[in-house]
Design a protein around this motif. Structure first.
Motif, mmCIF file in Angstrom:
data_model
loop_
_atom_site.group_PDB
_atom_site.id
_atom_site.type_symbol
_atom_site.label_atom_id
_atom_site.label_comp_id
_atom_site.label_asym_id
_atom_site.label_seq_id
_atom_site.Cartn_x
_atom_site.Cartn_y
_atom_site.Cartn_z
ATOM 1 N N MET A 1 50.036 74.826 74.030
ATOM 2 C CA MET A 1 49.808 73.521 73.471
ATOM 3 C C MET A 1 48.881 73.679 72.267
ATOM 4 O O MET A 1 47.963 74.469 72.292
ATOM 5 C CB MET A 1 49.182 72.611 74.538
ATOM 6 C CG MET A 1 48.836 71.246 74.050
ATOM 7 S SD MET A 1 48.327 70.078 75.330
ATOM 8 C CE MET A 1 47.029 70.943 76.180
ATOM 9 N N GLU A 2 49.170 72.921 71.226
ATOM 10 C CA GLU A 2 48.304 72.901 70.056
ATOM 11 C C GLU A 2 48.222 71.480 69.536
ATOM 12 O O GLU A 2 48.963 70.613 69.975
ATOM 13 C CB GLU A 2 48.812 73.857 68.974
ATOM 14 C CG GLU A 2 50.173 73.504 68.439
ATOM 15 C CD GLU A 2 50.714 74.550 67.497
ATOM 16 O OE1 GLU A 2 50.865 74.226 66.319
ATOM 17 O OE2 GLU A 2 50.983 75.667 67.947
ATOM 18 N N TYR A 3 47.328 71.240 68.606
ATOM 19 C CA TYR A 3 47.124 69.913 68.043
ATOM 20 C C TYR A 3 47.716 69.836 66.645
ATOM 21 O O TYR A 3 47.466 70.699 65.811
ATOM 22 C CB TYR A 3 45.633 69.570 67.981
ATOM 23 C CG TYR A 3 45.036 69.307 69.343
ATOM 24 C CD1 TYR A 3 44.993 68.016 69.841
ATOM 25 C CD2 TYR A 3 44.546 70.340 70.122
ATOM 26 C CE1 TYR A 3 44.466 67.756 71.098
ATOM 27 C CE2 TYR A 3 44.017 70.094 71.376
ATOM 28 C CZ TYR A 3 43.974 68.799 71.858
ATOM 29 O OH TYR A 3 43.466 68.550 73.094
ATOM 30 N N LYS A 4 48.539 68.783 66.393
ATOM 31 C CA LYS A 4 49.027 68.501 65.050
ATOM 32 C C LYS A 4 47.946 67.787 64.267
ATOM 33 O O LYS A 4 47.762 68.005 63.086
ATOM 34 C CB LYS A 4 50.274 67.617 65.095
ATOM 35 C CG LYS A 4 51.496 68.313 65.604
ATOM 36 C CD LYS A 4 52.739 67.500 65.366
ATOM 37 C CE LYS A 4 52.798 66.282 66.236
ATOM 38 N NZ LYS A 4 54.074 65.561 66.148
ATOM 39 N N GLU A 5 47.261 66.887 64.930
ATOM 40 C CA GLU A 5 46.139 66.133 64.377
ATOM 41 C C GLU A 5 45.069 66.103 65.454
ATOM 42 O O GLU A 5 45.229 66.699 66.511
ATOM 43 C CB GLU A 5 46.586 64.727 63.984
ATOM 44 C CG GLU A 5 47.611 64.719 62.858
ATOM 45 C CD GLU A 5 48.082 63.318 62.509
ATOM 46 O OE1 GLU A 5 47.435 62.335 62.933
ATOM 47 O OE2 GLU A 5 49.089 63.206 61.812
ATOM 48 N N VAL A 10 51.203 68.995 70.379
ATOM 49 C CA VAL A 10 52.594 69.444 70.372
ATOM 50 C C VAL A 10 52.687 70.640 71.324
ATOM 51 O O VAL A 10 51.803 71.495 71.347
ATOM 52 C CB VAL A 10 53.078 69.800 68.944
ATOM 53 C CG1 VAL A 10 52.263 70.906 68.330
ATOM 54 C CG2 VAL A 10 54.550 70.140 68.945
ATOM 55 N N THR A 11 53.741 70.670 72.132
ATOM 56 C CA THR A 11 53.918 71.738 73.110
ATOM 57 C C THR A 11 55.151 72.567 72.771
ATOM 58 O O THR A 11 55.970 72.176 71.937
ATOM 59 C CB THR A 11 54.094 71.159 74.530
ATOM 60 O OG1 THR A 11 55.319 70.406 74.567
ATOM 61 C CG2 THR A 11 52.924 70.277 74.928
ATOM 62 N N GLU A 12 55.300 73.679 73.458
ATOM 63 C CA GLU A 12 56.517 74.489 73.311
ATOM 64 C C GLU A 12 57.735 73.680 73.745
ATOM 65 O O GLU A 12 58.817 73.853 73.202
ATOM 66 C CB GLU A 12 56.400 75.777 74.119
ATOM 67 C CG GLU A 12 55.430 76.776 73.514
ATOM 68 C CD GLU A 12 55.819 77.195 72.103
ATOM 69 O OE1 GLU A 12 57.016 77.443 71.845
ATOM 70 O OE2 GLU A 12 54.919 77.226 71.237
#
Length: 84
Positions: A1-5, A10-12
């Motif tokens: 998981m990472e952050y767009k903002e 956003v996840t895989e």
């Protein structure tokens, strides 16, 4: 998981879902345009455009809360959207 903002993750699963949907649309509707939330869309030559949110409710999904869905639809490129 990472952050767009700051608060938009956003996840895989978002990316995998979008890749599958976009590849199927390209296969079955190669001349339609695609506008996809994670950025894998493309321009088309017909008068139609698909709108894709591959995982609406990503935060719920990421926290194993079972309230999420795949959201997509098509419309004429000249269609105007009105939000109130």
């Amino acid at each position: 998981m990472e952050y767009k903002e700051e608060v938009d993750i956003v996840t895989e699963a978002d990316r995998a879902s979008e890749a599958l949907i976009v590849s199927r649309l390209r296969k079955y509707f190669p001349d339609h345009a695609v506008l996809a939330e994670e950025g894998s869309g493309y321009s088309g030559t017909s008068g139609y455009r698909w709108y894709i949110d591959p995982l609406d409710g990503t935060t719920n999904f990421a926290h194993s809360f079972p309230m999420f869905l795949c959201l997509y639809g098509a419309g004429k490129k000249t269609m105007r959207w009105c939000w109130e």
